[in-house]
Scaffold this motif. Structure first.
Motif, PDB file in Angstrom:
ATOM      1  N   LEU A  58      28.835  -1.944  -1.614  1.00 57.76           N
ATOM      2  CA  LEU A  58      29.304  -0.636  -1.154  1.00 57.76           C
ATOM      3  C   LEU A  58      28.120   0.301  -0.987  1.00 57.76           C
ATOM      4  N   ARG A  59      28.093   1.016   0.156  1.00 58.79           N
ATOM      5  CA  ARG A  59      27.094   2.060   0.371  1.00 58.79           C
ATOM      6  C   ARG A  59      27.840   3.378   0.557  1.00 58.79           C
ATOM      7  N   ILE A  60      27.326   4.417  -0.079  1.00 57.50           N
ATOM      8  CA  ILE A  60      27.906   5.759   0.074  1.00 57.50           C
ATOM      9  C   ILE A  60      26.854   6.657   0.699  1.00 57.50           C
ATOM     10  N   GLU A  61      27.267   7.367   1.750  1.00 61.69           N
ATOM     11  CA  GLU A  61      26.380   8.287   2.448  1.00 61.69           C
ATOM     12  C   GLU A  61      27.024   9.657   2.509  1.00 61.69           C
ATOM     13  N   LYS A  62      26.171  10.680   2.682  1.00 61.71           N
ATOM     14  CA  LYS A  62      26.685  12.050   2.751  1.00 61.71           C
ATOM     15  C   LYS A  62      26.112  12.757   3.960  1.00 61.71           C
ATOM     16  N   SER A  63      26.837  13.803   4.371  1.00 60.43           N
ATOM     17  CA  SER A  63      26.348  14.671   5.436  1.00 60.43           C
ATOM     18  C   SER A  63      26.725  16.100   5.081  1.00 60.43           C
TER      19      SER A  63
END
Length: 141
Positions: free
Chosen positions: A72-77
């Motif tokens: 799992l990869r979590i990214e933010k903006s």
């Protein structure tokens, strides 16, 4: 400022994108606050979903309840639109046969208007995501 779980529909969160959809298990189930309901993927990987917030939130911890997710990869903006994502964390999860995976991610107080969750690989052809829980503060504008 108030401490809250910004990943709840009742707090204004929305799932604005999901790469697969089954009408019995829609992506909105991720933000309904219940572990019994879930979103399921349909087939190939990677799969992803994006949660949007009505305003910028500061998050110090994320918990995901899922089943059969391997990587799992979590990214933010923090953009006004769901673009310019930055990676927060990528992790290999442990498979627990017959029970939900509950993974906690401690974060260095990230700010986000969008979170993107990318399921890069899985232990089976299908996975389910039951809840995303965030510990955070909604910024008053």
């Amino acid at each position: 400022m108030k401490f809250t779980d910004p990943c709840l529909r009742s707090e204004g969160a929305d799932v604005i994108l999901a790469t697969s959809s089954d009408e019995k298990y829609p992506p909105e189930n991720i933000i309904d606050g219940r572990s019994e309901t879930f979103w399921t993927t349909t087939g190939m990987f990677p799969q992803e979903f994006i949660i949007s917030f009505p305003k910028c939130v500061t998050i110090s911890k994320l918990t995901i309840q899922c089943y059969l997710v391997q990587t799992l990869r979590i990214e933010k903006s923090v953009s006004k639109d769901p673009v310019d994502f930055e990676e927060c964390i990528e992790k290999e999860l442990q498979c627990k046969e017959g029970e939900l995976q509950t993974e906690e991610f401690s974060l260095p107080e990230i700010q986000a208007t969008y979170l993107r969750f990318i399921i890069l690989s899985a232990f089976d052809a299908f996975v389910s995501v039951h809840r995303v829980i965030a510990e955070g503060i909604a910024e008053d504008i």
